[in-house]
Design a protein around this motif. Structure first.
Motif, PDB file in Angstrom:
ATOM      1  N   PRO A   1      -2.156  -3.101 -34.331  1.00 49.82           N
ATOM      2  CA  PRO A   1      -3.504  -2.857 -34.820  1.00 49.82           C
ATOM      3  C   PRO A   1      -4.012  -3.942 -35.765  1.00 49.82           C
ATOM      4  O   PRO A   1      -5.168  -4.303 -35.738  1.00 49.82           O
ATOM      5  N   GLY A   2      -3.144  -4.505 -36.594  1.00 47.60           N
ATOM      6  CA  GLY A   2      -3.575  -5.545 -37.528  1.00 47.60           C
ATOM      7  C   GLY A   2      -3.968  -6.815 -36.806  1.00 47.60           C
ATOM      8  O   GLY A   2      -4.837  -7.561 -37.232  1.00 47.60           O
ATOM      9  N   GLU A   3      -3.334  -7.088 -35.665  1.00 49.70           N
ATOM     10  CA  GLU A   3      -3.637  -8.308 -34.923  1.00 49.70           C
ATOM     11  C   GLU A   3      -5.012  -8.225 -34.286  1.00 49.70           C
ATOM     12  O   GLU A   3      -5.721  -9.193 -34.208  1.00 49.70           O
ATOM     13  N   ARG A   4      -5.363  -7.037 -33.803  1.00 51.90           N
ATOM     14  CA  ARG A   4      -6.683  -6.876 -33.215  1.00 51.90           C
ATOM     15  C   ARG A   4      -7.764  -7.120 -34.259  1.00 51.90           C
ATOM     16  O   ARG A   4      -8.778  -7.727 -33.989  1.00 51.90           O
ATOM     17  N   GLY A   5      -7.567  -6.663 -35.448  1.00 54.87           N
ATOM     18  CA  GLY A   5      -8.544  -6.801 -36.523  1.00 54.87           C
ATOM     19  C   GLY A   5      -8.781  -8.262 -36.865  1.00 54.87           C
ATOM     20  O   GLY A   5      -9.905  -8.703 -37.059  1.00 54.87           O
ATOM     21  N   SER A   6      -7.723  -9.086 -36.932  1.00 56.19           N
ATOM     22  CA  SER A   6      -7.930 -10.494 -37.282  1.00 56.19           C
ATOM     23  C   SER A   6      -8.618 -11.217 -36.146  1.00 56.19           C
ATOM     24  O   SER A   6      -9.424 -12.111 -36.364  1.00 56.19           O
ATOM     25  N   SER A   7      -8.345 -10.835 -34.934  1.00 53.82           N
ATOM     26  CA  SER A   7      -9.014 -11.448 -33.784  1.00 53.82           C
ATOM     27  C   SER A   7     -10.489 -11.074 -33.782  1.00 53.82           C
ATOM     28  O   SER A   7     -11.357 -11.893 -33.504  1.00 53.82           O
ATOM     29  N   GLY A   8     -10.797  -9.873 -34.152  1.00 58.33           N
ATOM     30  CA  GLY A   8     -12.182  -9.416 -34.248  1.00 58.33           C
ATOM     31  C   GLY A   8     -12.914 -10.128 -35.373  1.00 58.33           C
ATOM     32  O   GLY A   8     -14.075 -10.491 -35.256  1.00 58.33           O
ATOM     33  N   ARG A   9     -12.186 -10.334 -36.485  1.00 64.70           N
ATOM     34  CA  ARG A   9     -12.795 -11.051 -37.612  1.00 64.70           C
ATOM     35  C   ARG A   9     -13.049 -12.503 -37.227  1.00 64.70           C
ATOM     36  O   ARG A   9     -14.064 -13.084 -37.586  1.00 64.70           O
ATOM     37  N   ASP A  10     -12.087 -13.103 -36.508  1.00 62.97           N
ATOM     38  CA  ASP A  10     -12.268 -14.491 -36.073  1.00 62.97           C
ATOM     39  C   ASP A  10     -13.495 -14.601 -35.170  1.00 62.97           C
ATOM     40  O   ASP A  10     -14.289 -15.540 -35.285  1.00 62.97           O
ATOM     41  N   ARG A  11     -13.622 -13.643 -34.270  1.00 59.20           N
ATOM     42  CA  ARG A  11     -14.769 -13.653 -33.363  1.00 59.20           C
ATOM     43  C   ARG A  11     -16.070 -13.435 -34.138  1.00 59.20           C
ATOM     44  O   ARG A  11     -17.077 -14.094 -33.894  1.00 59.20           O
ATOM     45  N   ALA A  12     -16.059 -12.528 -35.098  1.00 60.01           N
ATOM     46  CA  ALA A  12     -17.248 -12.253 -35.911  1.00 60.01           C
ATOM     47  C   ALA A  12     -17.597 -13.491 -36.739  1.00 60.01           C
ATOM     48  O   ALA A  12     -18.770 -13.847 -36.892  1.00 60.01           O
ATOM     49  N   GLY A  13     -16.570 -14.151 -37.283  1.00 58.01           N
ATOM     50  CA  GLY A  13     -16.807 -15.374 -38.060  1.00 58.01           C
ATOM     51  C   GLY A  13     -17.388 -16.477 -37.184  1.00 58.01           C
ATOM     52  O   GLY A  13     -18.297 -17.210 -37.601  1.00 58.01           O
ATOM     53  N   ALA A  14     -16.868 -16.605 -35.964  1.00 54.30           N
ATOM     54  CA  ALA A  14     -17.376 -17.619 -35.032  1.00 54.30           C
ATOM     55  C   ALA A  14     -18.818 -17.301 -34.645  1.00 54.30           C
ATOM     56  O   ALA A  14     -19.662 -18.202 -34.562  1.00 54.30           O
ATOM     57  N   ASP A  15     -19.107 -16.013 -34.429  1.00 52.86           N
ATOM     58  CA  ASP A  15     -20.484 -15.617 -34.098  1.00 52.86           C
ATOM     59  C   ASP A  15     -21.430 -15.927 -35.259  1.00 52.86           C
ATOM     60  O   ASP A  15     -22.549 -16.427 -35.053  1.00 52.86           O
ATOM     61  N   ALA A  16     -20.971 -15.632 -36.477  1.00 48.81           N
ATOM     62  CA  ALA A  16     -21.809 -15.892 -37.661  1.00 48.81           C
ATOM     63  C   ALA A  16     -22.043 -17.394 -37.806  1.00 48.81           C
ATOM     64  O   ALA A  16     -23.160 -17.843 -38.120  1.00 48.81           O
ATOM     65  N   MET A  17     -21.003 -18.182 -37.592  1.00 43.21           N
ATOM     66  CA  MET A  17     -21.141 -19.632 -37.697  1.00 43.21           C
ATOM     67  C   MET A  17     -22.090 -20.156 -36.613  1.00 43.21           C
ATOM     68  O   MET A  17     -22.917 -21.018 -36.874  1.00 43.21           O
ATOM     69  N   PHE A  18     -21.978 -19.612 -35.402  1.00 43.48           N
ATOM     70  CA  PHE A  18     -22.858 -20.016 -34.311  1.00 43.48           C
ATOM     71  C   PHE A  18     -24.315 -19.688 -34.661  1.00 43.48           C
ATOM     72  O   PHE A  18     -25.219 -20.502 -34.447  1.00 43.48           O
ATOM     73  N   GLU A  19     -24.531 -18.490 -35.215  1.00 45.73           N
ATOM     74  CA  GLU A  19     -25.884 -18.093 -35.607  1.00 45.73           C
ATOM     75  C   GLU A  19     -26.425 -19.017 -36.704  1.00 45.73           C
ATOM     76  O   GLU A  19     -27.594 -19.418 -36.676  1.00 45.73           O
ATOM     77  N   GLU A  20     -25.579 -19.356 -37.670  1.00 43.79           N
ATOM     78  CA  GLU A  20     -26.006 -20.249 -38.754  1.00 43.79           C
ATOM     79  C   GLU A  20     -26.331 -21.643 -38.211  1.00 43.79           C
ATOM     80  O   GLU A  20     -27.340 -22.244 -38.584  1.00 43.79           O
ATOM     81  N   LEU A  21     -25.498 -22.170 -37.334  1.00 47.12           N
ATOM     82  CA  LEU A  21     -25.764 -23.481 -36.723  1.00 47.12           C
ATOM     83  C   LEU A  21     -27.049 -23.456 -35.905  1.00 47.12           C
ATOM     84  O   LEU A  21     -27.830 -24.403 -35.929  1.00 47.12           O
ATOM     85  N   THR A  22     -27.267 -22.358 -35.190  1.00 47.00           N
ATOM     86  CA  THR A  22     -28.496 -22.214 -34.405  1.00 47.00           C
ATOM     87  C   THR A  22     -29.714 -22.200 -35.324  1.00 47.00           C
ATOM     88  O   THR A  22     -30.717 -22.865 -35.076  1.00 47.00           O
ATOM     89  N   ARG A  23     -29.601 -21.449 -36.448  1.00 48.23           N
ATOM     90  CA  ARG A  23     -30.699 -21.390 -37.410  1.00 48.23           C
ATOM     91  C   ARG A  23     -30.975 -22.772 -38.006  1.00 48.23           C
ATOM     92  O   ARG A  23     -32.126 -23.213 -38.075  1.00 48.23           O
ATOM     93  N   VAL A  24     -29.932 -23.481 -38.428  1.00 45.77           N
ATOM     94  CA  VAL A  24     -30.099 -24.821 -39.013  1.00 45.77           C
ATOM     95  C   VAL A  24     -30.667 -25.780 -37.977  1.00 45.77           C
ATOM     96  O   VAL A  24     -31.553 -26.593 -38.278  1.00 45.77           O
ATOM     97  N   ASN A  25     -30.201 -25.680 -36.745  1.00 44.79           N
ATOM     98  CA  ASN A  25     -30.710 -26.530 -35.665  1.00 44.79           C
ATOM     99  C   ASN A  25     -32.196 -26.272 -35.432  1.00 44.79           C
ATOM    100  O   ASN A  25     -32.984 -27.210 -35.252  1.00 44.79           O
ATOM    101  N   ASN A  26     -32.584 -24.989 -35.452  1.00 43.00           N
ATOM    102  CA  ASN A  26     -34.003 -24.647 -35.283  1.00 43.00           C
ATOM    103  C   ASN A  26     -34.836 -25.184 -36.443  1.00 43.00           C
ATOM    104  O   ASN A  26     -35.947 -25.684 -36.247  1.00 43.00           O
ATOM    105  N   GLU A  27     -34.312 -25.071 -37.664  1.00 40.42           N
ATOM    106  CA  GLU A  27     -35.018 -25.615 -38.827  1.00 40.42           C
ATOM    107  C   GLU A  27     -35.185 -27.126 -38.696  1.00 40.42           C
ATOM    108  O   GLU A  27     -36.263 -27.664 -38.978  1.00 40.42           O
TER     109      GLU A  27
END
Length: 189
Positions: free
Chosen positions: A5-31
């Motif tokens: 169960p702990g491994e799934r959580g870190s993988s989910g966090r990694d994916r959430a972090g990557a999604d957040a970073m992608f969204e931030e890069l997209t926002r900065v790129n749009n700006e």
């Protein structure tokens, strides 16, 4: 294979972090894209305004050229035709009017050369010139202005020519600006 169960959580966090970073890069790129569009728009406007300024400057210089040419012509006529009947002071005034109108015509010619102004380059016509004579001439031209404010404008020299390869017209412009501004910003007397 089952994950703990702990491994799934870190993988989910990694994916959430990557999604957040992608969204931030997209926002900065749009700006950045918006800023680039705004800069392009403003550059186009600056080019347009610069062209308008150049047209206005060219028209103003062209319009000044004609009356200055007339002043120069009439002063030359007065000097040639009426010179013998004028007093020495009147003849000096006519000569100053003639020389000043010639000088102003050269300035107007410089204004008409818009490409030199745009490039920040002023064309220099360097020829051997007597700097002592240029200074003496400009002091003489500004002598009357000084006298009106009870300011004595004088130049002391041993009279020996000082020859240098300069643009005489530009040196005259500098000297005239220096001397006339000195008179203008000095107190009377």
């Amino acid at each position: 294979m089952d994950q703990a169960p702990g491994e799934r959580g870190s993988s989910g966090r990694d994916r959430a972090g990557a999604d957040a970073m992608f969204e931030e890069l997209t926002r900065v790129n749009n700006e950045l894209a918006n800023v680039q569009r705004e800069l392009t728009k403003r550059n186009v406007e600056l080019v347009r305004l610069n062209e308008q300024k150049n047209r206005l400057l060219g028209m103003a210089a062209h319009d000044l050229r004609s009356p200055l040419g007339i002043i120069q012509s009439y002063s030359e006529f007065l000097e040639d035709e009426a010179g013998p009947v004028l007093t020495a002071e009147q003849l000096e005034f006519v000569t100053i009017i003639r020389d000043t109108s010639k000088f102003m015509l050269r300035l107007v010619d410089d204004l008409l050369d818009i490409t030199a102004i745009e490039a920040g380059q002023l064309r220099l016509d360097r020829e051997p010139a007597n700097l002592e004579a240029l200074v003496r001439h400009n002091v003489q031209l500004n002598h009357v202005l000084g006298a009106r404010k009870r300011i004595e404008v004088d130049f002391a020299s041993d009279g020996a020519p000082l020859i240098a390869p300069v643009d005489g017209g530009k040196i005259e412009q500098v000297l005239n600006n220096l001397i006339s501004n000195a008179i203008k910003f000095s107190h009377a007397g």
